[in-house]
Structures are given as structure tokens and as C-alpha cells.
Design a protein around this motif. Sequence first.
Motif, PDB file in Angstrom:
ATOM      1  N   ALA A  39     -10.157 141.605 -11.778  1.00 33.82           N
ATOM      2  CA  ALA A  39     -10.485 140.903 -10.529  1.00 33.82           C
ATOM      3  C   ALA A  39      -9.237 140.182 -10.037  1.00 33.82           C
ATOM      4  O   ALA A  39      -8.678 139.340 -10.754  1.00 33.82           O
ATOM      5  CB  ALA A  39     -11.611 139.904 -10.774  1.00 33.82           C
ATOM      6  N   ALA A  40      -8.795 140.532  -8.818  1.00 30.08           N
ATOM      7  CA  ALA A  40      -7.685 139.826  -8.171  1.00 30.08           C
ATOM      8  C   ALA A  40      -8.306 138.720  -7.331  1.00 30.08           C
ATOM      9  O   ALA A  40      -8.967 138.993  -6.321  1.00 30.08           O
ATOM     10  CB  ALA A  40      -6.883 140.790  -7.294  1.00 30.08           C
ATOM     11  N   LEU A  41      -8.139 137.490  -7.777  1.00 29.41           N
ATOM     12  CA  LEU A  41      -8.750 136.340  -7.094  1.00 29.41           C
ATOM     13  C   LEU A  41      -7.739 135.781  -6.097  1.00 29.41           C
ATOM     14  O   LEU A  41      -6.672 135.300  -6.497  1.00 29.41           O
ATOM     15  CB  LEU A  41      -9.137 135.284  -8.131  1.00 29.41           C
ATOM     16  N   VAL A  42      -8.073 135.863  -4.787  1.00 38.04           N
ATOM     17  CA  VAL A  42      -7.161 135.384  -3.746  1.00 38.04           C
ATOM     18  C   VAL A  42      -7.716 134.080  -3.184  1.00 38.04           C
ATOM     19  O   VAL A  42      -8.895 134.011  -2.797  1.00 38.04           O
ATOM     20  CB  VAL A  42      -6.994 136.429  -2.616  1.00 38.04           C
ATOM     21  N   THR A  43      -6.874 133.058  -3.137  1.00 36.33           N
ATOM     22  CA  THR A  43      -7.323 131.768  -2.618  1.00 36.33           C
ATOM     23  C   THR A  43      -6.140 131.083  -1.947  1.00 36.33           C
ATOM     24  O   THR A  43      -5.070 131.682  -1.807  1.00 36.33           O
ATOM     25  CB  THR A  43      -7.962 130.939  -3.756  1.00 36.33           C
ATOM     26  N   ALA A  48      -7.454 126.315  -4.196  1.00 38.43           N
ATOM     27  CA  ALA A  48      -7.162 126.643  -5.608  1.00 38.43           C
ATOM     28  C   ALA A  48      -7.399 125.453  -6.537  1.00 38.43           C
ATOM     29  O   ALA A  48      -8.117 125.585  -7.540  1.00 38.43           O
ATOM     30  CB  ALA A  48      -5.733 127.176  -5.735  1.00 38.43           C
ATOM     31  N   PRO A  49      -6.843 124.261  -6.232  1.00 41.83           N
ATOM     32  CA  PRO A  49      -7.071 123.152  -7.175  1.00 41.83           C
ATOM     33  C   PRO A  49      -8.518 122.659  -7.197  1.00 41.83           C
ATOM     34  O   PRO A  49      -8.944 122.048  -8.186  1.00 41.83           O
ATOM     35  CB  PRO A  49      -6.131 122.046  -6.671  1.00 41.83           C
ATOM     36  N   LEU A  50      -9.272 122.916  -6.131  1.00 39.52           N
ATOM     37  CA  LEU A  50     -10.665 122.444  -6.083  1.00 39.52           C
ATOM     38  C   LEU A  50     -11.602 123.390  -6.839  1.00 39.52           C
ATOM     39  O   LEU A  50     -12.457 122.946  -7.613  1.00 39.52           O
ATOM     40  CB  LEU A  50     -11.135 122.334  -4.622  1.00 39.52           C
ATOM     41  N   TYR A  51     -11.483 124.686  -6.565  1.00 38.30           N
ATOM     42  CA  TYR A  51     -12.496 125.636  -7.050  1.00 38.30           C
ATOM     43  C   TYR A  51     -11.923 126.872  -7.747  1.00 38.30           C
ATOM     44  O   TYR A  51     -12.688 127.696  -8.249  1.00 38.30           O
ATOM     45  CB  TYR A  51     -13.381 126.103  -5.869  1.00 38.30           C
ATOM     46  N   GLY A  52     -10.591 127.011  -7.757  1.00 40.86           N
ATOM     47  CA  GLY A  52      -9.993 128.226  -8.312  1.00 40.86           C
ATOM     48  C   GLY A  52     -10.343 128.438  -9.773  1.00 40.86           C
ATOM     49  O   GLY A  52     -10.758 129.530 -10.186  1.00 40.86           O
ATOM     50  N   GLU A  53     -10.217 127.378 -10.564  1.00 38.97           N
ATOM     51  CA  GLU A  53     -10.423 127.516 -12.005  1.00 38.97           C
ATOM     52  C   GLU A  53     -11.893 127.815 -12.331  1.00 38.97           C
ATOM     53  O   GLU A  53     -12.192 128.600 -13.241  1.00 38.97           O
ATOM     54  CB  GLU A  53      -9.941 126.236 -12.727  1.00 38.97           C
ATOM     55  N   THR A  68      -4.893 135.210 -10.468  1.00 36.94           N
ATOM     56  CA  THR A  68      -5.128 134.434  -9.237  1.00 36.94           C
ATOM     57  C   THR A  68      -3.890 134.490  -8.348  1.00 36.94           C
ATOM     58  O   THR A  68      -2.767 134.301  -8.820  1.00 36.94           O
ATOM     59  CB  THR A  68      -5.465 132.970  -9.609  1.00 36.94           C
ATOM     60  N   PHE A  69      -4.104 134.756  -7.065  1.00 37.67           N
ATOM     61  CA  PHE A  69      -3.032 134.826  -6.075  1.00 37.67           C
ATOM     62  C   PHE A  69      -3.271 133.697  -5.064  1.00 37.67           C
ATOM     63  O   PHE A  69      -4.312 133.682  -4.403  1.00 37.67           O
ATOM     64  CB  PHE A  69      -3.050 136.185  -5.367  1.00 37.67           C
ATOM     65  N   VAL A  70      -2.334 132.761  -4.978  1.00 39.64           N
ATOM     66  CA  VAL A  70      -2.520 131.585  -4.114  1.00 39.64           C
ATOM     67  C   VAL A  70      -1.571 131.694  -2.918  1.00 39.64           C
ATOM     68  O   VAL A  70      -0.356 131.783  -3.089  1.00 39.64           O
ATOM     69  CB  VAL A  70      -2.236 130.279  -4.887  1.00 39.64           C
ATOM     70  N   VAL A  71      -2.144 131.687  -1.704  1.00 40.53           N
ATOM     71  CA  VAL A  71      -1.307 131.694  -0.495  1.00 40.53           C
ATOM     72  C   VAL A  71      -1.286 130.269   0.069  1.00 40.53           C
ATOM     73  O   VAL A  71      -2.216 129.489  -0.176  1.00 40.53           O
ATOM     74  CB  VAL A  71      -1.833 132.697   0.567  1.00 40.53           C
ATOM     75  N   PRO A  72      -0.233 129.911   0.826  1.00 43.24           N
ATOM     76  CA  PRO A  72      -0.232 128.576   1.432  1.00 43.24           C
ATOM     77  C   PRO A  72      -1.433 128.428   2.376  1.00 43.24           C
ATOM     78  O   PRO A  72      -1.786 129.371   3.088  1.00 43.24           O
ATOM     79  CB  PRO A  72       1.092 128.546   2.220  1.00 43.24           C
ATOM     80  N   ALA A  73      -2.072 127.241   2.368  1.00 45.73           N
ATOM     81  CA  ALA A  73      -3.211 127.015   3.262  1.00 45.73           C
ATOM     82  C   ALA A  73      -2.736 127.075   4.711  1.00 45.73           C
ATOM     83  O   ALA A  73      -1.637 126.621   5.035  1.00 45.73           O
ATOM     84  CB  ALA A  73      -3.841 125.654   2.963  1.00 45.73           C
ATOM     85  N   LEU A 104     -11.655 133.699  -2.183  1.00 47.14           N
ATOM     86  CA  LEU A 104     -12.246 132.373  -2.366  1.00 47.14           C
ATOM     87  C   LEU A 104     -11.553 131.420  -1.388  1.00 47.14           C
ATOM     88  O   LEU A 104     -10.402 131.032  -1.593  1.00 47.14           O
ATOM     89  CB  LEU A 104     -12.014 131.904  -3.809  1.00 47.14           C
ATOM     90  N   GLY A 105     -12.239 131.060  -0.291  1.00 48.55           N
ATOM     91  CA  GLY A 105     -11.620 130.149   0.672  1.00 48.55           C
ATOM     92  C   GLY A 105     -12.255 130.272   2.035  1.00 48.55           C
ATOM     93  O   GLY A 105     -13.376 130.775   2.180  1.00 48.55           O
TER      94      GLY A 105
END
Length: 353
Positions: A39-43, A48-53, A68-73, A104-105
Motif C-alpha cells: 500500500a502506497a499511502l499518500v498524504t 501526516a502528523p495527525l493521522y498518517g501513523e 508513506t509519501f508526504v507532499v507539502p500541504a 489520506l487527506g
Amino acid sequence: MLTLTVPLPGREYDILIQPGLLPQAGGYICSVLPGARKAALVTDSHVAPLYGEIVAHSLSLAGFQVETFVVPAGEESKCSDQLAKLWSGFARFGLTRTDCVVALGGGVVGDLAGFAAATMLRGVAFIQIPTTLLAQVDSSVGGKVAIDLPEGKNLAGAFYQPRLVLMDPTTLDTLPDETFADGMAEVIKYGCIADQSFLEFLGQHATRSAIMANIGHVLHTCCRIKAEVVAEDELDTGRRMILNFGHTLGHAYELAGHYRTYTHGQGVATGMVRAAELGISLGLTPAHLSGSIARLVSAFGLPTAIPCTQDDYAAAIGLDKKGAGSSISLILLDRPGHAVAYPMEKQQLLAML
Ligand code: NAD
Ligand code: GLY
């Protein structure tokens, strides 16, 4: 648990709505994609710090290998650079066509991750876990995925339906008021275009806390309406256009503020009020309706008027050099809770504005 199905033949999917759903996300995803291993989790950097984990842990417990792949908000991430970074990241992760992408977002993450999923390996299964009100009532349902180009918003995209939509309304508790209000513009839109009793309900519950006390009903009603419209016109050639109520003029107000001064929801709120006023002038919309919509959007801190030049209106209705054709179908209300497409000459519309 509230459940809805988007009944697209051969590609139907469920929308699950329940407080506290996030820690169970992995199990539900596993049940619709039993063959998926990765699963590639994109947020994004706010979510990410609220619900990613919570979501990553739930996916791991369900047996997925997770990255997990985090893009700038922010809207700027809906761009070709971030899309290319996701493609490369998915490839390095070894994602295959039987695996999945989980968004996720808010709408930015959903649109970007959805377009990445649609195009990676010509289509990898895609799951939506929307965390803004706008994403829960609108962007996570219906399969429109896209990125922006320097030439304009959402110019590169696809229709690519998710396999499952998981909504945990408790995620809305951490939204700033302005972001919550943006989502309310879309919620009010559904009442205006398709459900008079829901519009009346919103009038009786016109605060954030009253909406949150009834959030299951609100999300279910909006998603039911959107699912019905999408099932009838998935590719947006007919009835789906009613979802644009307030959006054509809203686009003019967003342009007037150079996409910085006014949010999308603020543009749509003012656009709905103005569209109701136009409908009244044309003898189509009942006289009281612009006032009712204005009171409702104001209650959520949304504007009912935004200064706008004729040039901005002209650009928004396609009357500038890029606009094709001389007429436009403006979405107007012929009664509370019912929208129609009203064909007009663009010049006539501009003159009325
Ligand atoms: P967004 O995704 O930028 O989210 C708004 C802000 O809220 C961001 O800063 C985000 O990091 C933050 N956030 C998200 N969830 C949070 C939470 N639970 N708690 C705290 N902060 C949180 O914006 P949006 O309003 O959700 O979506 C707008 C985008 O959606 C636009 O790009 C628009 O084009 C697109 N959209 C798509 C469709 C569609 O059908 N695909 C429909 C409408 C809008
Ligand atoms: N947000 C409009 C649509 O999905 O058609």
C-alpha cells in the motif's frame, strides 16, 4: 456505520462513514482488495502528523507492506513535479498492478494521488480516505482526479473511480474554521440543487457544532446525492453539471482574488447567491431564495458578495479569447432543492452581471 454504494456497473464501490474508522482502515481495504500486498499511502504535511501513523499502522496490521509519501500541504502540490515524484517513488517501492494507492487527506491529496494511481502501470487500485469536509462531501466521490498546469486548474486529469471511500468524521475536528466553512459551501450546494428538506435542515443547524452533532446525516445526504448524480452521468456530459451550481460565477470571484484572497468555498458561496439573484431576474428562481442562501452561507462565515471586474466575469464564463461557443448552460434553481441547466448567450449573461 453508514454505508452507501456508488452503483457504477462493474465498478461499483462503497462509501463507509463512521467515527473512529481510521484505525480499522487496513481491514476494510484488505476486504475489497484481498490480493494486494503493498500500500502506497499518500498524504500531506499537515495530515501526516495527525493521522498518517494511525492509517499506516492499521494497514500494516492488516498485512500490507506500507510506504508513506508526504507532499507539502496546499494546492501547489497538485502539480506535475509532485506527480512525477510519486510515480518514481511508487516504482522504487515496487508497486505492482495488484497493489494499491491510498489517499489520506483533503481534495489536493485525493486528486493528486488518484491521478498518480490512474496513470501508474496504467491503473493501480485506489482508495480514498478524505479528511476535509470538502473531500468527504465532494472530491472523494465520483472519480474526478487531476493535477493543475501553469495554464489552469485541473487541466490534466482522468475519470478514475476509487475502490472504496472511508470517512471518519472525527478527522474534521482538527480542521481550521475557514477550511470547515469551505466544505460547508458544497454542503449547502447539495441542499440547493437536490434536497429542499436538507436545505431546511441546514437552516435549522447553521453552526459548526450543530453540523458536527449531525455529521453522519450531513455526510450521508451529500454523498447520496453525489452518488446518484455520478451514477447517472459519470463522464459529466449532462446531469452532473448541476454540481456546478455557484461554481461558474465562483470561478470569477476566485480569479478576482488571484486565487489568493478568496478560497474556493468563498467563491462558490458568493456564486450561489449571485446565481440565485440571476435566476430571480430571469423569472425562474423564487424571489425569497437568494436571501435564504445568503443567510445560510453567512452563518458559516462565508461571503455573499465579492468585488469582481467584467474581465473576471468574462474569463470565468468563457467569453475571453479562450472561450469556445457563444452560449453557456448556467446552473440555476427553479425551486428550492432543484437545479436546471439554463442555456444563455454569454453576452446576455455578462450584461446581466
Ligand atoms: P486541501 O486538500 O488543500 O485541504 C485543505 C487544508 O486542510 C490543507 O492545508 C490540508 O493539509 C488540511 N487538512 C486536511 N485534512 C485535515 C484535517 N483533518 N485536519 C487539519 N487539517 C487538515 O483542500 P480541500 O479543500 O480538501 O480540497 C481542494 C481541492 O479539491 C482542490 O484542488 C479542488 O480542485 C479539488 N476538488 C476536487 C473535486 C473532485 O471531484 N475531484 C471536487 C472538488 C474539489
Ligand atoms: N465536483 C464536481 C464533480 O465531481 O462533478
